[in-house]
Design an enzyme around this catalytic site. Structure first.
Site, mmCIF file in Angstrom:
data_model
loop_
_atom_site.group_PDB
_atom_site.id
_atom_site.type_symbol
_atom_site.label_atom_id
_atom_site.label_comp_id
_atom_site.label_asym_id
_atom_site.label_seq_id
_atom_site.Cartn_x
_atom_site.Cartn_y
_atom_site.Cartn_z
ATOM 1 N N GLU A 151 0.773 -1.397 0.019
ATOM 2 C CA GLU A 151 0.018 -0.159 0.011
ATOM 3 C C GLU A 151 0.882 1.051 0.085
ATOM 4 O O GLU A 151 1.736 1.283 0.871
ATOM 5 C CB GLU A 151 -0.836 -0.073 1.238
ATOM 6 N N ASP A 153 -4.757 8.320 10.734
ATOM 7 C CA ASP A 153 -3.498 7.799 11.045
ATOM 8 C C ASP A 153 -2.818 8.379 12.404
ATOM 9 O O ASP A 153 -3.191 9.549 12.959
ATOM 10 C CB ASP A 153 -2.482 8.440 9.958
#
Length: 244
Positions: free
Chosen positions: A34, A45
């Protein structure tokens, strides 16, 4: 054999390292990767990947630049390459234009965590199909069985199961959530299930893939890139250590 998916943020440690990292991931035995598109507000995140996004933007990484880099490795990196990013930059680039470029440079699928399923169904899904791109939705321990089945029906490639309700790289993520992993395994979903968030070593990877088809490692690998020193040899050893 369980699939290992390695995430990294494009543009770190240096702007031109994308191709080098992609080749390292492939040559170290990972099954897929990814590639994170840097964004100024990566809400899903944790601090490590947020730092990577900031550094990448400071280094000058952009979607246009990333597509140029992916074009350069189209023939040499043949394991699946998935782009992961937030919707806003993709819309600014132009959604169809973005998908067309993905197809041109050998990207096999997308993960856009903040793309609403209803928008996917009514507007974007057909564009992705036109360019033969997979699309992966995320589920969490709180997602109902009905919604898991719905998101599975929209997804292709794999279904991303977040290990616990936290941001990426959270040291307190509950990895071995037996009830959740058992529930996912019992649903006989259409797509393979990959577990992500909080996997940092071989033991974690083996734990979460007892009942799932794959695991995704991001923060632990990005940490190596951010430390910069000997990142190539350390990154290779890390992936080989998880996979072998």
């Amino acid at each position: 054999m369980k699939k290992l998916n390695i995430y990294f943020t494009a543009g770190v440690p240096e702007l031109e390292d994308t191709g080098k990292i992609a080749k390292l991931i492939q040559n170290s035995g990972a099954d897929m990767m990814e590639i994170g598109i840097p964004y100024s507000d990566p809400v899903a995140d944790g601090p490590v990947i947020q730092d990577a996004h900031s550094l990448a933007l400071k280094n000058g990484m952009s979607i246009k630049k990333l597509f140029e880099q992916l074009g350069d490795i189209k023939d040499s990196v043949t394991i699946p390459k998935i782009l992961m990013g937030y919707l806003n930059p993709v819309l600014q680039f132009g959604f169809e234009n973005f998908c067309q470029k993905c197809a041109e440079v050998g990207v096999s699928g997308l993960i856009i965590p903040d793309l609403p399923p209803i928008a996917f169904e009514t507007r974007y899904g057909e564009i992705l199909k036109r360019y033969h791109l997979n699309f992966t939705f995320l589920v969490t321990p709180e997602t109902s069985e009905e919604r898991i089945r719905y998101l599975d029906s929209l997804s292709s490639g794999f279904l991303y199961a977040v290990s616990s309700s936290s941001t990426t790289g959270n040291a307190n993520a509950v990895l071995k959530n037996e009830n959740y992993l058992n529930r996912l395994a019992s649903l006989n979903l259409t797509n393979p299930v990959f577990i992500g968030f909080g996997i940092k070593d071989k033991a974690d990877f083996e734990n979460v893939t007892e009942k799932a088809q794959g695991g995704i490692i991001g923060t632990a690998f990005v940490n190596i890139l951010l430390e910069k020193e000997d990142w190539e040899s350390k990154g290779k050893a890390f992936i080989e250590g998880v996979k072998n």
